[in-house]
Design an enzyme around this catalytic site. Structure first.
Site, mmCIF file in Angstrom:
data_model
loop_
_atom_site.group_PDB
_atom_site.id
_atom_site.type_symbol
_atom_site.label_atom_id
_atom_site.label_comp_id
_atom_site.label_asym_id
_atom_site.label_seq_id
_atom_site.Cartn_x
_atom_site.Cartn_y
_atom_site.Cartn_z
ATOM 1 N N ASN A 1 36.170 116.846 12.780
ATOM 2 C CA ASN A 1 35.005 117.027 11.896
ATOM 3 C C ASN A 1 33.704 117.110 12.697
ATOM 4 O O ASN A 1 32.622 116.930 12.149
ATOM 5 C CB ASN A 1 34.897 115.859 10.908
ATOM 6 C CG ASN A 1 36.096 115.768 9.998
ATOM 7 O OD1 ASN A 1 36.567 116.770 9.484
ATOM 8 N ND2 ASN A 1 36.617 114.564 9.816
ATOM 9 N N HIS B 1 36.070 110.953 -2.277
ATOM 10 C CA HIS B 1 36.776 110.321 -1.152
ATOM 11 C C HIS B 1 37.376 108.963 -1.544
ATOM 12 O O HIS B 1 36.850 108.259 -2.413
ATOM 13 C CB HIS B 1 35.770 110.124 -0.013
ATOM 14 C CG HIS B 1 36.387 109.670 1.263
ATOM 15 N ND1 HIS B 1 36.308 108.369 1.708
ATOM 16 C CD2 HIS B 1 37.103 110.342 2.196
ATOM 17 C CE1 HIS B 1 36.935 108.267 2.876
ATOM 18 N NE2 HIS B 1 37.425 109.454 3.190
ATOM 19 N N GLU C 1 30.531 113.967 -4.022
ATOM 20 C CA GLU C 1 30.326 114.351 -2.619
ATOM 21 C C GLU C 1 29.452 115.605 -2.617
ATOM 22 O O GLU C 1 29.394 116.323 -3.615
ATOM 23 C CB GLU C 1 31.672 114.657 -1.955
ATOM 24 C CG GLU C 1 32.542 113.434 -1.809
ATOM 25 C CD GLU C 1 33.841 113.695 -1.048
ATOM 26 O OE1 GLU C 1 33.910 114.659 -0.254
ATOM 27 O OE2 GLU C 1 34.789 112.929 -1.253
ATOM 28 N N SER D 1 35.794 116.994 1.163
ATOM 29 C CA SER D 1 36.393 116.970 2.497
ATOM 30 C C SER D 1 37.721 117.695 2.605
ATOM 31 O O SER D 1 38.050 118.217 3.653
ATOM 32 C CB SER D 1 36.556 115.524 2.964
ATOM 33 O OG SER D 1 37.322 114.794 2.034
ATOM 34 N N ASP E 1 27.424 111.468 -1.614
ATOM 35 C CA ASP E 1 27.975 111.193 -0.290
ATOM 36 C C ASP E 1 28.035 112.540 0.420
ATOM 37 O O ASP E 1 28.881 113.381 0.100
ATOM 38 C CB ASP E 1 29.378 110.577 -0.449
ATOM 39 C CG ASP E 1 30.132 110.489 0.874
ATOM 40 O OD1 ASP E 1 29.607 110.956 1.903
ATOM 41 O OD2 ASP E 1 31.258 109.952 0.870
ATOM 42 N N HIS F 1 29.980 115.519 4.803
ATOM 43 C CA HIS F 1 30.322 116.806 5.422
ATOM 44 C C HIS F 1 29.212 117.846 5.255
ATOM 45 O O HIS F 1 29.424 119.010 5.589
ATOM 46 C CB HIS F 1 31.627 117.339 4.822
ATOM 47 C CG HIS F 1 32.779 116.420 5.048
ATOM 48 N ND1 HIS F 1 33.577 116.477 6.172
ATOM 49 C CD2 HIS F 1 33.248 115.374 4.319
ATOM 50 C CE1 HIS F 1 34.496 115.533 6.114
ATOM 51 N NE2 HIS F 1 34.321 114.843 4.996
ATOM 52 N N LYS G 1 30.803 112.804 11.545
ATOM 53 C CA LYS G 1 31.112 114.235 11.456
ATOM 54 C C LYS G 1 30.108 115.012 12.325
ATOM 55 O O LYS G 1 30.227 115.001 13.530
ATOM 56 C CB LYS G 1 31.099 114.668 9.993
ATOM 57 C CG LYS G 1 32.398 114.358 9.270
ATOM 58 C CD LYS G 1 32.518 113.004 8.744
ATOM 59 C CE LYS G 1 33.838 112.821 8.007
ATOM 60 N NZ LYS G 1 34.141 111.422 7.756
HETATM 61 C C1 LIG Z 1 33.359 112.299 1.997
HETATM 62 C C2 LIG Z 1 33.620 111.169 2.939
HETATM 63 N N1 LIG Z 1 32.973 110.005 2.754
HETATM 64 C C3 LIG Z 1 33.168 108.958 3.557
HETATM 65 C C4 LIG Z 1 34.039 109.032 4.616
HETATM 66 C C5 LIG Z 1 34.243 107.836 5.475
HETATM 67 O O1 LIG Z 1 33.394 107.915 6.558
HETATM 68 P P1 LIG Z 1 33.740 107.148 7.909
HETATM 69 O O2 LIG Z 1 34.769 107.977 8.596
HETATM 70 O O3 LIG Z 1 32.445 107.070 8.613
HETATM 71 O O4 LIG Z 1 34.272 105.820 7.512
HETATM 72 C C6 LIG Z 1 34.702 110.218 4.883
HETATM 73 C C7 LIG Z 1 35.616 110.287 6.037
HETATM 74 O O5 LIG Z 1 36.496 111.035 6.185
HETATM 75 C C8 LIG Z 1 34.507 111.317 4.013
HETATM 76 O O6 LIG Z 1 35.145 112.465 4.198
#
Ligand SMILES: Cc1ncc(COP(=O)(O)O)c(C=O)c1O
Length: 384
Positions: free
Chosen positions: A48, A134, A175, A179, A203, A206, A235
């Protein structure tokens, strides 16, 4: 304790029977779009690190500088002595850039999401989440005190309908870029649906770094400002950790009450120093986003006629193959030919929607993408 043994043995056997066992594969380093494993070099399409910062000499040097100035670790949780001047400068920089009053740092996006939902929501509230959010958000919703409802993926009509029902204190979470599917949320419509009705949170794990003016993310691109914006650093920033950006009073509330913040060792100040540098790199090195855009066009040109292709305007390119076994077989065959891709299977995605998750980064070159399409075409011709 026989009960624990039995439970563990059964669960592992069930995973294996379903063909869903996951394995840690220790590699020997990633650089310039290549992953080294057991003396072999693979073109790496499963990270990522969209802008190619994780192994850039410039960012590595920034972290080294940080280590020289601040030492290795923070030595305490933020409210004890773990919070330094450089943590504060990082928050300030992110706030000025992304347009928020204040922020709270966390050691991961997972903990930032969990802390925010656990801390802000009470039993009298209603959490409305996109169905494909997520796992960190979904799990927080399931374990938290608020009543949770899920709206259909990217379906603002469904969200609006839920919001017009007689629900208490609605709090909406989506999001910015999803993802596993690489599609974007309709943020403007969500903002309209939430106006004067609900608090909302994005969130943008990405999205920040990749989209919007100077990489300011999905919200800047859509021209909206949610009450809470979560930015993760694992990422496009090429590092790890996260920040929750919001109004000053809300940030203060999280600082006081978010247990993942209060009771966890602060991120190393050297890392905050490196993150400050990554934040500047993201804003000033537009060429990385330009290159990523060019690579996305190449991807479309050479992949769009293959069955399983999904059009996205993000560097996340899901390639749907259906059954888990087939996804694994394809990933294995591609590995034999020098390409490292991850097969994503249920429960991460829905049954029958197993996929290769192809991600592009500014470290790739067009030839690598063209060669991957050729290999995949050959495998399809061989009936795999
Ligand atoms: C949309 C989303 N939020 C949160 C996370 C978690 O983030 P971290 O890897 O910093 O724990 C991810 C991780 O893959 C994600 O894709």
């Amino acid at each position: 304790m026989p009960a624990f043994n039995l439970r563990i043995t059964r669960a592992l056997a069930q995973r294996a029977e379903q063909g869903l066992t996951r394995t840690l594969l220790p590699h020997q380093g990633i650089a310039q779009g290549a992953l080294h494993h057991h003396g072999q070099s693979f073109v790496h399409f499963s990270g990522n690190d969209y802008l190619g910062l994780a192994n850039s000499a410039e960012l590595v040097q920034a972290w080294q500088q940080g280590l020289g100035r601040w030492g290795a670790g923070s030595s305490a949780s933020p409210l004890v002595t773990g919070f330094s001047d450089v943590h504060q400068r990082l928050i300030r920089e992110l706030c000025d850039w992304l347009g928020y009053e204040d922020g709270v740092l966390f050691n991961s996006g997972f903990s930032a999401n969990q802390a925010t939902l656990f801390t802000l929501l009470e039993a009298t509230d209603t959490l409305l989440q996109d169905k494909l959010n997520h796992a960190s958000l979904m799990e927080a919703g399931m374990l938290g005190k608020a009543k949770m409802k899920r709206f259909k993926h990217n379906d603002t009509q469904h969200l609006t309908q839920l919001l017009t029902d007689d629900i208490a204190n609605p709090f909406v979470v989506t999001e910015g870029v999803f993802s596993m599917d690489g599609d974007k949320a309709p943020l403007m419509d969500i903002a309209t649906a939430c106006q004067n009705r609900a608090w909302w949170m994005v969130d943008d794990a990405h999205g920040v770094g990749v989209h919007g003016p100077d990489g300011a993310g999905s919200c800047a691109l859509a021209g909206v400002k949610p009450d809470i914006l979560v930015v993760t650093f694992g990422k496009a920033f090429g590092l790890s950790g996260a920040v929750v950006l919001t109004r000053r009073e809300v940030a203060d509330y999280l600082t006081q009450f978010a247990r993942h913040h209060v009771y966890s060792t602060a991120m190393p100040p050297a890392q905050a120093h490196a993150l400050l540098h990554a934040t500047h790199m993201i804003q000033t090195q537009q060429w990385r986003r330009d290159k990523l855009n060019e690579l996305q066009h190449v991807y479309h040109d050479v992949f769009h006629f293959l069955p399983g292709y999904v059009a996205t305007d993000t560097p996340i390119k899901p390639f749907i193959v259906g059954e888990s076994e087939r996804a694994l077989r394809l990933a294995r065959c591609l590995k034999e030919r020098g390409y490292w891709l991850t097969a994503i299977r249920p429960p991460t995605v829905a049954q029958g929607k197993a996929r290769l998750r192809i991600t592009l980064t500014a470290d790739h070159n067009p030839e690598q993408i063209i060669a991957l399409a050729q290999e995949l075409t050959r495998l399809f011709e061989e009936g795999i």
